[in-house]
Design a protein around this motif. Structure first.
Motif, short mmCIF file in Angstrom:
data_model
loop_
_atom_site.label_atom_id
_atom_site.label_comp_id
_atom_site.label_asym_id
_atom_site.label_seq_id
_atom_site.Cartn_x
_atom_site.Cartn_y
_atom_site.Cartn_z
N THR A 79 0.85 -1.19 0.00
CA THR A 79 0.00 0.00 0.00
C THR A 79 0.89 1.24 0.00
O THR A 79 2.07 1.18 0.33
CB THR A 79 -0.92 0.03 1.24
OG1 THR A 79 -0.12 0.08 2.42
CG2 THR A 79 -1.86 -1.18 1.27
N GLU A 80 0.32 2.37 -0.35
CA GLU A 80 1.07 3.63 -0.42
C GLU A 80 1.69 4.00 0.93
O GLU A 80 2.77 4.56 0.99
CB GLU A 80 0.14 4.76 -0.91
CG GLU A 80 0.84 6.06 -1.20
CD GLU A 80 1.86 5.99 -2.34
OE1 GLU A 80 2.88 6.71 -2.25
OE2 GLU A 80 1.65 5.23 -3.30
N ASP A 81 1.02 3.64 2.03
CA ASP A 81 1.52 3.99 3.37
C ASP A 81 2.06 2.77 4.14
O ASP A 81 2.15 2.79 5.36
CB ASP A 81 0.42 4.67 4.18
CG ASP A 81 -0.81 3.78 4.36
OD1 ASP A 81 -0.93 2.74 3.67
OD2 ASP A 81 -1.68 4.13 5.19
N THR A 107 4.37 -0.14 5.86
CA THR A 107 5.54 -0.11 6.72
C THR A 107 6.32 -1.40 6.50
O THR A 107 5.74 -2.48 6.45
CB THR A 107 5.13 0.00 8.21
OG1 THR A 107 4.43 1.23 8.38
CG2 THR A 107 6.33 -0.05 9.13
N THR A 142 8.71 3.58 6.18
CA THR A 142 7.28 3.81 6.00
C THR A 142 7.00 4.59 4.72
O THR A 142 7.65 5.59 4.45
CB THR A 142 6.70 4.56 7.21
OG1 THR A 142 6.98 3.80 8.39
CG2 THR A 142 5.20 4.75 7.09
N GLY A 143 6.04 4.09 3.97
CA GLY A 143 5.60 4.72 2.74
C GLY A 143 6.26 4.08 1.53
O GLY A 143 7.43 3.69 1.57
N GLU A 160 0.34 -4.08 4.05
CA GLU A 160 0.41 -2.80 4.75
C GLU A 160 1.47 -2.84 5.87
O GLU A 160 1.86 -1.80 6.38
CB GLU A 160 -0.95 -2.39 5.31
CG GLU A 160 -1.52 -3.33 6.34
CD GLU A 160 -2.92 -2.94 6.78
OE1 GLU A 160 -3.49 -1.97 6.22
OE2 GLU A 160 -3.45 -3.59 7.69
N TRP A 161 1.94 -4.04 6.23
CA TRP A 161 2.97 -4.20 7.26
C TRP A 161 3.80 -5.42 6.91
O TRP A 161 3.24 -6.51 6.73
CB TRP A 161 2.35 -4.37 8.63
CG TRP A 161 3.35 -4.61 9.72
CD1 TRP A 161 3.85 -5.81 10.14
CD2 TRP A 161 4.01 -3.63 10.53
NE1 TRP A 161 4.76 -5.64 11.15
CE2 TRP A 161 4.88 -4.30 11.41
CE3 TRP A 161 3.94 -2.24 10.58
CZ2 TRP A 161 5.67 -3.64 12.33
CZ3 TRP A 161 4.73 -1.58 11.51
CH2 TRP A 161 5.58 -2.27 12.37
#
Length: 136
Positions: free
Chosen positions: A31-33, A35, A46-47, A111-112
Motif C-alpha cells: 500500500t502507499e503507506d 511499513t 514507511t511509505g 500494509e505491514w
C-alpha cells in the motif's frame, strides 16, 4: 480474510519484483503507506517511496544471483507468517533464514512487512560466546 492462495501469489510477486529492474512493481505489492521493518529492532521504513529507495539500496540489481524458498507457516485473518530461506551468489556468499510477518490491507496488498532474519554464526544472545550466558 486472507487465504493461503493469496499469500502464495503475493510471495511470487515479491520474488518477481526483486528480479525486475526498478521498483514500479512494488505498488502492486505494498500500500502507499505500508511499513517495512527489516529486523525487529530496526527503524521502520514507511511509505511506498521510502520502501522503493530501501529496496534499490538493498539489492545488487535485478540480475542479482539468488534463490528464495518460502513456506507459509500460518495465516490468521489478514496476517500471514512465512519462513524464507535466501542464498545470494554462485557460489553462495550470503544466506539467511528468515521469518516474515505480513499484514494485508483489504485490497490484498501488504500494509505491514516485518522480517526476523537469521544467518550462520549469528549468536542467539548478546554474548560474544553463544555458549556463555549473557552477563558472565
Amino acid at each position: 480474510m486472507t487465504e493461503r492462495d493469496h499469500v502464495h501469489n503475493w510471495l511470487a510477486g515479491y520474488e518477481a519484483a526483486w528480479r525486475t529492474e526498478g521498483t514500479a512493481g512494488l505498488a502492486a505489492l505494498f500500500t502507499e503507506d505500508a511499513t517495512y521493518v527489516q529486523s525487529p529492532y530496526d527503524k521502520p521504513v514507511t511509505g511506498l517511496p521510502a520502501i522503493a529507495k530501501m529496496w534499490d539500496r538493498e539489492r545488487d540489481g535485478a540480475d542479482e544471483v539468488f534463490t528464495l524458498a518460502t513456506s507459509i507457516v500460518a495465516v490468521d485473518g489478514q496476517v500471514a507468517v512465512v519462513r524464507a530461506e535466501v542464498t545470494y551468489g554462485d557460489p553462495v556468499t550470503q544466506e539467511y533464514r528468515d521469518l516474515w510477518v505480513i499484514r494485508y490491507a483489504g485490497d490484498g496488498r501488504c500494509e505491514w512487512f516485518e522480517e526476523w532474519p537469521f544467518w550462520p554464526e549469528q549468536p542467539h544472545a548478546e554474548s560474544a560466546d553463544p555458549f556463555e550466558p549473557p552477563g558472565i
